[in-house]
Design an enzyme around this catalytic site. Structure first.
Site, PDB file in Angstrom:
ATOM      1  N   SER A  10      26.862 -46.129   9.054  1.00 16.13           N
ATOM      2  CA  SER A  10      25.771 -46.227  10.268  1.00 16.13           C
ATOM      3  C   SER A  10      26.680 -47.492  11.220  1.00 16.13           C
ATOM      4  CB  SER A  10      24.399 -46.288  10.043  1.00 16.13           C
ATOM      5  OG  SER A  10      24.682 -47.821   8.781  1.00 16.13           O
ATOM      6  N   GLY A  11      27.078 -48.165  10.511  1.00 17.85           N
ATOM      7  CA  GLY A  11      27.351 -49.597  10.758  1.00 17.85           C
ATOM      8  C   GLY A  11      26.732 -50.677  10.305  1.00 17.85           C
ATOM      9  N   VAL A  13      25.230 -53.018   6.373  1.00 18.16           N
ATOM     10  CA  VAL A  13      25.517 -52.808   5.224  1.00 18.16           C
ATOM     11  C   VAL A  13      26.442 -52.068   3.996  1.00 18.16           C
ATOM     12  CG1 VAL A  13      26.078 -55.616   4.087  1.00 18.16           C
ATOM     13  CG2 VAL A  13      24.060 -54.820   5.245  1.00 18.16           C
ATOM     14  N   CYS A  99      14.805 -36.246   9.876  1.00 19.46           N
ATOM     15  CA  CYS A  99      15.977 -36.422   9.702  1.00 19.46           C
ATOM     16  C   CYS A  99      17.529 -36.149   8.369  1.00 19.46           C
ATOM     17  CB  CYS A  99      16.891 -38.380  10.264  1.00 19.46           C
ATOM     18  SG  CYS A  99      18.057 -38.979  10.577  1.00 19.46           S
ATOM     19  N   CYS A 191      15.322 -43.837  12.593  1.00 23.01           N
ATOM     20  CA  CYS A 191      16.816 -43.944  12.037  1.00 23.01           C
ATOM     21  C   CYS A 191      17.415 -43.968  13.069  1.00 23.01           C
ATOM     22  CB  CYS A 191      16.017 -42.887  11.073  1.00 23.01           C
ATOM     23  SG  CYS A 191      18.300 -41.550  10.230  1.00 23.01           S
TER      24      CYS A 191
END
Length: 343
Positions: A10-11, A13, A99, A191
């Site tokens: 997701s970009g 950590v 989701c 999300c």
RNA sequence: UGGGGCGUGGCCAAGUGGUAAGGCACCAGUUUUUGGUACUGGCAUUCGGGGGUUCGAAUCCCUCCGCCCCAG
């Protein structure tokens, strides 16, 4: 021959470290950014491009293949539309549960397998063992709550290595590996959409709503709201009515477009002990009738002792501010059995 | 009209001569992959208007305005 795993990146950590750990463990790792939302609207800039680049950067650092799956259409269909229609019906949905159920552990899984993957992985703080979902080892980050609707079959094809660690350890690993996202602030909000207030989001989707009365415990009108759908049970702020004690929303009447509030925190309307569940999903087996379990009624909420009788959830102690549409997730020790939607 | 009471930030509300408590709301931040909760910080140079007494008033006096109650 090492197993081929597609990691949802997701970009952030957590998913960065997920990819790193799997690579260390000898998997053939491919990073995938799921593009689920890209729309900006007044007061909100969708961060997807930045997230995408962050994810890609980490993939490059790790030397893994990187792909983008575009699920915008399906995300809108399965998650956003669901969320909006639930709010319109006067309930309070949990889009992230949907989701995970529909996008990450169905669409992403299927697409990845089709693309040649044997397994998928995500950066959730939860553990998987033989088709069972277990809580994450870090009790303050456990995200199994959002995952209770995932099927056992999907779990058998999924990995969540982060679930074995505490958040602080994940940060340390990221720093040690000098991952680009090591110090990136945790994301929050819906999300994939980002840090948007739900009200702003609904306003953008549905436009302004009609005003209606705010009723106190006696049924007396004490103010006006700007749309009953924006408010949820247990909510305190945003009503712009004051005078002495704080007001908490006890219930809504969509038909009359009214929002009822109370200043009494002990108001029986705010507390629930017996809750009927719908859309129940048990990952493996149904809970036993006379056994004691633990229920989590909100993300990061306390685990409260309970028992299950068919679609009835009976809590040992009543809980405050539960809204229809939210999920009750049932645990047997560290095993997440599944759960249902409160009605 | 006569008698009584009241008017303090958007709301509730302390404070009756010593230089504006507190709460709600609101705003900002923290916590948080949903909503919400919770936590921390900010928030009236001014007390219905005007005048006066006083070293000094939201607090005393006068007057005007507004509201409420009891009379009638």
């Amino acid at each position: 021959m090492s197993q081929k795993v597609y990691v949802g990146m997701s970009g952030g950590v957590d998913s960065s470290v997920t990819a790193a750990l799997l690579k260390q463990q000898g998997f053939d790792v491919t990073g995938v950014y799921m593009k689920n939302w890209s729309e900006d609207f007044p007061g909100f800039i969708c961060p997807w491009q930045e997230d995408y680049l962050d994810a890609k950067r980490v993939a490059v650092e790790l030397g893994i293949t990187f792909k983008l799956f575009d699920f915008e259409k399906q995300y809108r269909h399965k998650v956003v539309n669901y969320m909006v229609s639930e709010y319109q019906a006067g309930r309070t949905p949990n889009p992230d549960v949907m989701c995970n159920q529909e996008v990450k552990f169905k669409l992403f899984l299927d697409t990845s397998i089709e693309d040649g993957a044997e397994l998928i992985a995500t950066g959730h703080y939860a553990r998987i063992n033989d088709g069972q979902l277990l809580t994450g080892l870090d009790p303050s980050k456990d995200q199994s709550y959002f995952l209770y609707r995932v099927t056992a079959e999907a779990l058998r094809k999924s990995l969540m290595p982060i679930g074995e660690y505490h958040k602080s350890q994940v940060r340390v690993i990221a720093k040690k590996l000098k991952l680009y996202t090591a110090d990136k602030k945790d994301s929050q909000g819906i999300c994939f959409v980002g840090k948007v207030g739900i009200k702003e989001f609904l306003l953008n989707e549905l436009g302004p709503q009609t005003a209606g009365p705010i009723l106190d415990q006696e049924g007396k009108e004490i103010g006006q709201h700007d749309g009953a759908i924006f408010y949820t049970i247990g909510q305190r702020h945003g009503l712009q009515v004051g005078g002495g004690l704080p007001y908490y929303v006890t219930h809504k009447n969509i038909k009359n477009n009214s929002v009822s509030v109370t200043t009494n925190l002990d108001d029986p309307e705010l507390w629930h002990k017996e809750i009927s569940l719908r859309d129940i999903h048990w990952i493996n087996v149904s809970p036993q009738k006379n056994k004691s379990y633990l229920a989590r009624l909100r993300y990061r909420g306390p685990l409260v002792p309970c028992s299950i009788n068919k679609n009835k959830l009976i809590l040992n102690d009543e809980q405050r501010g539960l809204a229809a549409g939210q999920s009750a997730v049932i645990y047997d020790g560290e095993i997440c059995l599944g759960g249902g939607i409160m009605s």
